[in-house]
Every structure is written in structure tokens, then in C-alpha cells.
Enzyme design. Structure first.
Site, PDB file in Angstrom:
ATOM      1  N   LEU A  48      17.663 109.486  66.787  1.00 37.83           N
ATOM      2  CA  LEU A  48      18.963 109.631  67.217  1.00 37.83           C
ATOM      3  C   LEU A  48      18.730 111.014  67.217  1.00 37.83           C
ATOM      4  CD1 LEU A  48      21.892 107.964  65.839  1.00 37.83           C
ATOM      5  CD2 LEU A  48      20.361 107.133  67.973  1.00 37.83           C
ATOM      6  N   ALA A  98      21.538 101.110  66.561  1.00 36.32           N
ATOM      7  CA  ALA A  98      21.611 102.211  65.654  1.00 36.32           C
ATOM      8  C   ALA A  98      22.540 101.650  64.674  1.00 36.32           C
ATOM      9  CB  ALA A  98      20.807 103.526  65.873  1.00 36.32           C
ATOM     10  N   GLN A  99      22.431 101.855  62.697  1.00 37.15           N
ATOM     11  CA  GLN A  99      23.645 101.455  62.369  1.00 37.15           C
ATOM     12  C   GLN A  99      24.178 103.095  61.246  1.00 37.15           C
ATOM     13  OE1 GLN A  99      23.669  97.872  60.247  1.00 37.15           O
ATOM     14  NE2 GLN A  99      23.497  96.725  61.796  1.00 37.15           N
ATOM     15  N   ALA A 153      17.805 109.477  74.084  1.00 40.75           N
ATOM     16  CA  ALA A 153      17.307 110.194  74.799  1.00 40.75           C
ATOM     17  C   ALA A 153      17.098 110.001  76.640  1.00 40.75           C
ATOM     18  CB  ALA A 153      15.489 109.973  74.485  1.00 40.75           C
ATOM     19  N   ASP A 157       7.398  98.985  77.376  1.00 38.49           N
ATOM     20  CA  ASP A 157       7.060  99.049  78.957  1.00 38.49           C
ATOM     21  C   ASP A 157       6.835 100.497  79.017  1.00 38.49           C
ATOM     22  OD1 ASP A 157       8.195  96.358  79.046  1.00 38.49           O
ATOM     23  OD2 ASP A 157      10.134  97.498  80.491  1.00 38.49           O
ATOM     24  N   GLU A 198      20.511 107.615  53.046  1.00 32.39           N
ATOM     25  CA  GLU A 198      19.843 106.386  54.241  1.00 32.39           C
ATOM     26  C   GLU A 198      18.050 106.640  52.689  1.00 32.39           C
ATOM     27  OE1 GLU A 198      19.527 104.622  57.181  1.00 32.39           O
ATOM     28  OE2 GLU A 198      20.577 106.938  57.871  1.00 32.39           O
ATOM     29  N   ARG A 208      11.162 104.648  53.414  1.00 33.84           N
ATOM     30  CA  ARG A 208      11.529 102.499  54.000  1.00 33.84           C
ATOM     31  C   ARG A 208       9.996 102.041  53.531  1.00 33.84           C
ATOM     32  NH1 ARG A 208      14.894 102.718  59.434  1.00 33.84           N
ATOM     33  NH2 ARG A 208      16.607 103.575  58.329  1.00 33.84           N
ATOM     34  N   HIS A 213      11.575  97.318  58.684  1.00 41.69           N
ATOM     35  CA  HIS A 213      13.159  98.003  58.039  1.00 41.69           C
ATOM     36  C   HIS A 213      13.260  96.736  57.286  1.00 41.69           C
ATOM     37  CE1 HIS A 213      17.060  98.217  56.885  1.00 41.69           C
ATOM     38  NE2 HIS A 213      16.803  99.810  57.926  1.00 41.69           N
ATOM     39  N   ARG A 241       9.062 107.141  59.665  1.00 37.25           N
ATOM     40  CA  ARG A 241       9.937 107.674  59.789  1.00 37.25           C
ATOM     41  C   ARG A 241      10.766 107.201  58.340  1.00 37.25           C
ATOM     42  NH1 ARG A 241      14.991 105.844  62.656  1.00 37.25           N
ATOM     43  NH2 ARG A 241      13.768 104.260  61.849  1.00 37.25           N
ATOM     44  N   THR A 267      19.894 102.162  71.377  1.00 36.93           N
ATOM     45  CA  THR A 267      20.416 102.741  70.524  1.00 36.93           C
ATOM     46  C   THR A 267      21.867 102.139  70.411  1.00 36.93           C
ATOM     47  OG1 THR A 267      19.403 104.965  72.256  1.00 36.93           O
ATOM     48  CG2 THR A 267      21.667 104.976  71.447  1.00 36.93           C
ATOM     49  N   GLU A 290      12.109 107.099  71.440  1.00 37.02           N
ATOM     50  CA  GLU A 290      11.205 106.046  70.696  1.00 37.02           C
ATOM     51  C   GLU A 290       9.524 106.592  71.208  1.00 37.02           C
ATOM     52  OE1 GLU A 290      13.115 102.653  69.013  1.00 37.02           O
ATOM     53  OE2 GLU A 290      10.744 101.741  68.034  1.00 37.02           O
ATOM     54  N   GLY A 330      18.947 105.318  77.215  1.00 35.21           N
ATOM     55  CA  GLY A 330      19.099 105.434  75.664  1.00 35.21           C
ATOM     56  C   GLY A 330      20.106 106.805  75.245  1.00 35.21           C
ATOM     57  N   HIS A 357      10.647  97.512  63.228  1.00 35.17           N
ATOM     58  CA  HIS A 357      11.493  98.018  63.691  1.00 35.17           C
ATOM     59  C   HIS A 357      11.710  99.064  64.312  1.00 35.17           C
ATOM     60  CE1 HIS A 357      15.886  99.844  62.526  1.00 35.17           C
ATOM     61  NE2 HIS A 357      14.930 100.774  61.817  1.00 35.17           N
TER      62      HIS A 357
HETATM   63  C1  SIN Z   1      19.684 102.084  59.329  1.00 35.47           C
HETATM   64  O1  SIN Z   1      20.924 101.605  59.301  1.00 35.47           O
HETATM   65  O2  SIN Z   1      19.106 101.258  58.174  1.00 35.47           O
HETATM   66  C2  SIN Z   1      18.526 102.583  60.396  1.00 35.47           C
HETATM   67  C3  SIN Z   1      18.705 103.499  60.769  1.00 35.47           C
HETATM   68  C4  SIN Z   1      17.410 104.226  60.808  1.00 35.47           C
HETATM   69  O3  SIN Z   1      16.474 103.135  61.629  1.00 35.47           O
HETATM   70  O4  SIN Z   1      17.649 105.418  61.186  1.00 35.47           O
END
Ligand code: SIN
Length: 528
Positions: free
Chosen positions: A384, A50-51, A19, A215, A120, A284, A236, A378, A47, A367, A17, A343
């Protein structure tokens, strides 16, 4: 375990991913012979799911600053973020993003050509940089895989990491792996970097792919490393709800709320107003807790996220739109049914700010690692960025540590028999007892349930390696969650509902005892 093959490298990277590939590319540029090992296909980690974007201050948003990003991160972390780690990582962000763009990642632009921004939960500014609307992780993964392919980085797909090899002083000398047919192999190397993601698959419903089975945390624990903050499993708040289901569920990015979407209860009332000054854009943990409260109070299975006022939803959020349409929902015209799901692992293998763990030669980034950035919760889209920054730093650390004197004798402890419980038992126990709302009795019962279902065996294939990891990490999370007698960030105890300042800055560290069981140690307590 008798290896059927052996190979040698300067650095073995476990995971492909953000990292892992960043570290591998940087290490190769520093002249190290690198091998990337991944148990699935190269892009099968989290990875690409991720949105929202990359949270970073690039200096082009009036009024925003690294200091503001630091303050938001520390606020979201609910008193447990390490301020020095937060400042260093976020300050390194712009350079890390510049390197990623130089490697080919393309971020969205506004009509006037400037980089687009979204917002966000928990962010005081529009500072999150998206790609492909809501497909940021997919673009990051694409760019890094293309760069790795261009550079002909050796990628060993279909090989699961089993255990670190160590010398008689405990320093890492390589990695034992199993291929898809269960054949063992050995990679000899003085440095192994874990970049293997989190452990969302501990729970029945998660945004994480099937590869997120803990793992790396399990391997690090067995190698003698310290892990911390495992009790802080972030849920999430808004995951597409289509009925009870097991496995990865489609995420509905927080950016939908960042661009005006609002949460509604079953009566169509906004329930975040008055809960937090940022309302629907609260951090969150606050939103996930409020949704859980609403579900309990109303007896509903889901709440709704109304994004119908967002112009051109399909274009702005193509991934969310497609997932909704697959489920028969048109998010441009009707509210989206959503519920929280597991999440992100805020804790993990304890590292310094260069990815070094407590075991010489063992590094961790992304992560799987716990750097102190996330604390008890977080901040959205900081992950990312952390993967980019710490991945690069870990590559430099592995290069710098290359000359460290190591014993020549590399011993592969014959793959030990380990406790393994059936995955379904672990997921059921964790879902019932270790979600949003935990108590002492439930956590102890879950631990007993997993223990009773456990048999000791030598893992002979990927599924068994994963099940062993899930079993060990479940017991570690349950032990940590049972020890922290307060509610803070994403750790919500119904029997200790308040934050307790006696736990301020007390990270719960875990190692294994001689019988292989997780032992919890309370870190330093500093009054708030
Ligand atoms: C999200 O797009 O809501 C998730 C992004 C994240 O978990 O950092």
C-alpha cells in the site's frame, strides 16, 4: 478494430486501486485532464482486500526508524531489493500517508488516542498502521474513491484496457479499450499509467480478486516494455482453508501472528520454532515454505493457526472473524485451518522511481510495477505504501513529461491476434508446476501444456483480453522460473534448493520477440 468512440485526455490511468486513484487525484491537482479506466466496478481491484495495514515509520514508535524499515525490507527481499529504491520509497512514506489521511482515510487509534500499530512477518518493530482492525485496504479504497467522487474525476468503469496506442517511434499516444458489450473505444493521451494490479489468477487458489489477471504486464510487454522478477510470485502463508477450491480465498492476516497467533501442525506442535529467529513472524517466504514442508511431511491439506489467546478476536480482526464464521469456524475458540495461496507479484513492469517504463509515455505503479522495492520477496504491508508513493510520483512525472515532443500521428495497430489458452488450463498448469517448489521438468511441461492449448485469436471481450493476458504472463513466469537455477525468496526450485550467489542481484528481464514470445535476458550479476 474500428473504435466506436474516441475521447482525449492528458493522462489515462488504468486501474482504480491505491496507486491508480492516488496518481489520478494528484495529476488532476497538477492540472492534467485525467481519465481513470477500470474493467469492473471502481472498487473491484485488490486494494480493498488488503488486511494488515500500511508499513510506515511515522516517528512515534520508540526505537523504530526508517533505517530499520529499510533493513527489514532488504532482508525480506533476499538480496535482490534495490537499496536506493527501498530507501527512497520508504523515506517518502510518512508524507504519502499524511496525504492519504488528508484525503479522509481514518486509521485505528489506541485507547490513549495514539495511532495503533501492529506487526507482521519480517518486521522488527510494531510499525504497521491498521484501519478497521483488519480492513485497511477497504478504508484506503473508500477514502480514495470518495475523494475521486468529490473531485468529479472521470471514471470509466466496465472498460478493459486492450492495448497501448503508439506512434511510429513507439511512444504512447493513447489506449484502446473494450466495453462490457465488446464495443471498442479509444482514449487519446500522451501518457498511460498502468495501475492494474497483479496476476494471482494465474493460480487456482489465490487471495486476489477475479480482476487480477495480469492485464497490465501483458499490455506493457506487447507495447515493447521490459518486465522483470516475474518468477517471484509471493504465496501468503495463511489463507483460510475450506477444501480444494478455485478462485479468491479469504486471507488470514499476518497480524494475527503479529498479535500472538501461532502455527500448529496436525499433531498440535509449533513447527516454526527453530526454523527462523522470528519463528512464526519470519518473512513470508520462509513461513510459506515451512508450511509446504509440513504439509508434505504429514500428508495434511492444511495446518492450523491458533489465535485463541488473542483478546477480543472478533473486534480486533472483524474481516477474518467473519470469513471464519461463514466457514463454520470460531477463531476465538478454535485454531483456523490455513494453507498458502498465491498472493502478490513481486516483479512486474520495470520502472524508475517515478513510474516511467522503458516505453515513452507508458508509466506503471503499484503491484503491476517492479521498482526494486520488493526484490525476491515483498515485506508485508509495504505494498500500500509503494502504491501511495509511486502513484504520486508517476503523476508528477506525467505532468513533467507533458511537453515531450511526440509525433502527431497516433496509430492504432488493429487489435492484433494474440495467443489465448483456456483459463482453467493455465491455472491448472501453473498450480501444479509453478507454486512453492518448482523444477525444470515441471516448468517445461507446464509451458508445453499451455502452448498446446493455445489458439491465436483477436480478443473481442473482457474475458478474452484477460485470458490472453494470463496466457502470456504464464509463459513469461514459466520462462523466468525455468531460467533462475537457484532458490531465493519466493522462488523455490526443488532441483536447485540452495541460494546461489552467482544470481545475486541478477534480475531476469523479459521482452517479447518479433513472434510475440517472451525472451529472458539475465541482468548484471554482482557477487554478494
Ligand atoms: C496480511 O495482512 O497478512 C497481508 C498484508 C500484505 O500482503 O502486505
Amino acid at each position: 478494430m474500428n473504435a466506436t468512440w474516441e475521447a482525449a485526455a492528458d493522462l489515462v490511468v488504468v486501474g482504480s486501486g491505491v496507486a491508480g486513484l492516488t496518481a489520478a487525484l494528484d495529476a488532476a491537482e497538477l492540472g492534467l485532464r485525467v481519465v481513470v479506466v477500470t474493467k469492473d466496478t471502481v472498487d473491484a481491484g485488490s486494494t480493498r482486500f488488503a488486511q494488515g495495514g500500511v508499513a510506515v515509520v511515522l516517528g512515534d514508535v520508540p526505537g523504530d526508524s526508517v533505517e530499520a524499515h529499510v533493513a527489514d525490507t532488504i532482508t525480506a527481499g533476499a538480496g535482490l531489493s534495490d537499496a536506493a529504491a527501498v530507501t527512497e520509497i520508504l523515506t517518502d512514506g510518512p508524507a504519502a500517508v499524511a496525504r492519504l489521511r488528508a484525503r479522509g482515510a481514518v486509521f485505528d487509534r489506541r485507547a490513549d488516542g495514539a495511532l495503533a500499530r501492529t506487526r507482521e512477518g519480517g518486521h522488527s518493530a510494531f510499525r504497521v498502521v491498521p484501519a478497521g482492525g483488519d480492513a485497511t485496504g477497504a478504508e484506503v479504497e473508500r477514502a480514495l474513491v470518495a475523494a475521486a467522487t468529490d473531485r468529479r474525476l472521470p471514471l470509466l468503469t466496465g472498460h478493459v484496457a486492450v492495448d497501448a496506442l503508439r506512434d511510429d517511434r513507439g511512444a504512447v499516444t493513447g489506449l484502446a479499450v473494450l466495453d462490457d458489450a465488446g464495443r471498442p473505444g479509444v482514449l487519446r493521451a500522451p501518457a498511460v499509467l498502468l495501475a492494474s494490479g497483479g496476476y494471482g489468477q494465474l493460480y487456482a487458489s489465490t487471495t486476489n480478486p477475479a480482476t487480477s489477471t495480469g492485464d497490465g504486464v501483458a499490455l506493457a510487454l506487447r507495447a515493447g516494455a521490459t518486465v522483470a522478477d516475474l518468477e517471484f510470485v509471493q504465496f501468503h502463508p495463511t489463507v483460510l482453508y475450506t477444501g480444494p477450491a478455485v478462485g479468491r480465498r479469504p486471507l488470514v492476516t499476518e497480524a494475527v501472528r503479529g498479535e500472538g497467533g501461532v502455527l500448529l501442525d496436525r499433531a498440535g506442535r509449533r513447527f516454526m520454532t527453530g526454523v527462523h529467529p522470528l519463528a512464526d513472524l519470519a518473512p513470508r517466504d520462509v513461513v510459506a515454505k515451512a508450511i509446504t514442508r509440513t504439509l508434505t511431511a504429514t500428508g495434511a491439506d492444511c495446518v492450523h493457526l491458533d489465535g485463541t489467546a488473542i483478546p477480543d478476536f472478533a473486534h480486533r480482526f472483524p474481516t477474518v472473524h467473519a470469513a471464519c464464521r461463514d466457514a463454520g469456524i470460531d477463531p476465538a475458540r478454535e485454531p483456523i485451518p490455513v494453507a498458502p495461496a498465491a498472493h502478490y507479484a513481486c516483479g512486474g513492469v520495470v520502472t524508475d522511481l517515478h513510474g516511467r517504463t522503458s516505453v515513452p509515455g507508458l508509466y506503471a505503479a503499484g503491484e503491476v510495477a517492479r521498482t526494486g522495492l520488493h526484490g525476491a520477496n515483498r515485506l508485508a504491508s509495504n505494498s500500500l505504501l509503494e502504491g501511495l508513493v509511486i502513484g504520486a510520483r508517476a503523476a508528477r512525472a506525467a505532468a513533467a513529461d507533458r511537453g515531450a515532443v511526440r509525433s502527431a500521428a497516433a496509430c492504432l495497430v488493429a487489435s492484433p491476434a494474440v495467443p489465448i489458452a483456456p483459463r482453467a488450463v493455465v491455472q491448472q498448469a501453473m498450480t501444479v508446476a509453478a507454486g512453492i517448489g518448482r523444477d525444470a521438468a515441471g516448468l517445461a511441461a507446464a509451458s508445453d501444456r499451455v502452448e498446446c492449448a493455445t489458439a491465436v485469436a483477436v480478443p473481442e471481450d473482457r474475458a478474452a483480453v484477460e485470458d490472453a493476458a494470463l496466457t502470456l504472463v504464464a509463459q513469461a513466469v514459466l520462462a523466468a522460473a525455468g531460467t533462475r537455477t537457484e532458490s531465493r525468496g519466493c522462488h523455490v526450485r526443488t532441483d536447485f534448493p540452495e541460494r546461489d550467489d552467482r544470481w545475486q542481484r541478477a534480475s531476469l528481464e523479459l521482452t517479447l520477440d518479433t513472434a510475440g514470445r517472451p525472451v529472458v535476458r539475465t541482468g548484471t550479476v554482482v557477487a554478494a
